[in-house]
Scaffold this active site. Structure first.
Site, PDB file in Angstrom:
ATOM      1  N   PHE A  11       0.802  -1.219   0.000  1.00 51.91           N
ATOM      2  CA  PHE A  11       0.000   0.000   0.000  1.00 51.91           C
ATOM      3  C   PHE A  11       0.833   1.266   0.000  1.00 51.91           C
ATOM      4  CE2 PHE A  11      -2.936  -2.988   2.085  1.00 51.91           C
ATOM      5  CZ  PHE A  11      -4.099  -2.739   1.384  1.00 51.91           C
ATOM      6  N   ASP A  12       0.447   2.203  -0.831  1.00 55.06           N
ATOM      7  CA  ASP A  12       0.716   3.597  -0.553  1.00 55.06           C
ATOM      8  C   ASP A  12      -0.171   3.960   0.638  1.00 55.06           C
ATOM      9  OD1 ASP A  12       1.244   6.468  -0.957  1.00 55.06           O
ATOM     10  OD2 ASP A  12      -0.852   6.471  -1.587  1.00 55.06           O
ATOM     11  N   CYS A  13       0.289   4.856   1.483  1.00 55.48           N
ATOM     12  CA  CYS A  13      -0.503   5.231   2.654  1.00 55.48           C
ATOM     13  C   CYS A  13      -1.267   6.533   2.448  1.00 55.48           C
ATOM     14  CB  CYS A  13       0.406   5.338   3.882  1.00 55.48           C
ATOM     15  SG  CYS A  13      -0.479   5.755   5.397  1.00 55.48           S
TER      16      CYS A  13
END
EC number: 3.5.-.-
Length: 240
Positions: A11-13
């Site tokens: 994931f990108d956050c």
């Protein structure tokens, strides 16, 4: 290709799990008010987007809060304003105030039952701890810009992640990179040969918000408008 084909979600956050656009708009208000002008949220996000990525490229080893301080300086200069020390510090440490999207926690808690969950984020370790407390799950791997020494979309960040997961027994073909930003994530994910899921948080809106304008439209293998929609799609995939 099905969502059930993968072992790990990377994931990108910020922009995907954490609502950084709300956080950025709120954090820019004191500086914006000093201009005497009225800005739309998208105008504030666009000025951030065109200043953040160049700063990350110029100072790839800087901690993210120092990136934000420098972005504040750049925006103040663009608007013809003198920086204010208190404003600058509050903006630089504003990540602590950025909220999770309403659907994030429930979706992550569901997906945690089916995948290894991994963070690949343009952040430093201490700042991510502040956001991690809002996400409701324990991630199996956390990889930050501080760990890599550069910021996405630098391909080194993706190479670092792929190598780290390989050491944990997760092959590249088993990774689904899950992110909102075409510029920071999907273009370099394409270049790295990763399958990707676009969490299109800005559906129904024009422009690219707080992210730099992408040089091209990347391929995305899955598209969902929210993390909740992705979790629901996984449930349906299990039903066949």
């Amino acid at each position: 290709m099905q969502l059930t084909d993968f072992k790990a979600l990377t994931f990108d956050c910020y922009g995907t799990l954490i609502d950084w656009e709300t956080g950025i708009v709120n954090a820019l208000q004191p500086l914006a008010k000093r201009t005497g002008k009225t800005f739309t949220s998208d105008e504030l996000l666009e000025v951030f987007g065109r200043n953040e990525s160049p700063q990350q490229t110029e100072t790839p080893g800087a901690l993210y809060q120092d990136i934000l301080r420098a972005v504040y300086d750049r925006i103040a200069k663009e608007w013809g304003l003198e920086p204010d020390a208190a404003e600058r510090e509050e903006f630089g440490t504003s990540v602590k105030n950025w909220p999770a999207f309403p659907d994030t926690v429930e979706a992550l808690q569901y997906l945690k039952k089916h995948y290894k969950l991994v963070i690949l984020s343009n952040i430093d370790r201490n700042e991510f701890k502040l956001s991690n407390a809002k996400l409701g799950v324990e991630f199996d791997h956390i990889i930050t810009a501080q760990d890599v020494g550069s910021y996405k979309p630098n391909p080194n960040n993706f190479t670092y992640m792929i190598d780290a997961l390989a050491k944990a027994g997760i092959e590249k073909k088993d990774i689904l990179h899950t992110a909102e930003s075409l510029y920071h994530d999907h273009i370099p994910a394409n270049d790295a040969g990763l399958v990707s899921a676009w969490i299109y948080r800005r559906h129904g809106k024009e422009g690219y918000g707080a992210t730099h304008v992408p040089s091209r439209m990347p391929n995305v293998d899955f598209r969902f408008n929210s993390m909740g929609e992705m979790a629901e799609a996984h449930k349906q995939a299990l039903k066949g």
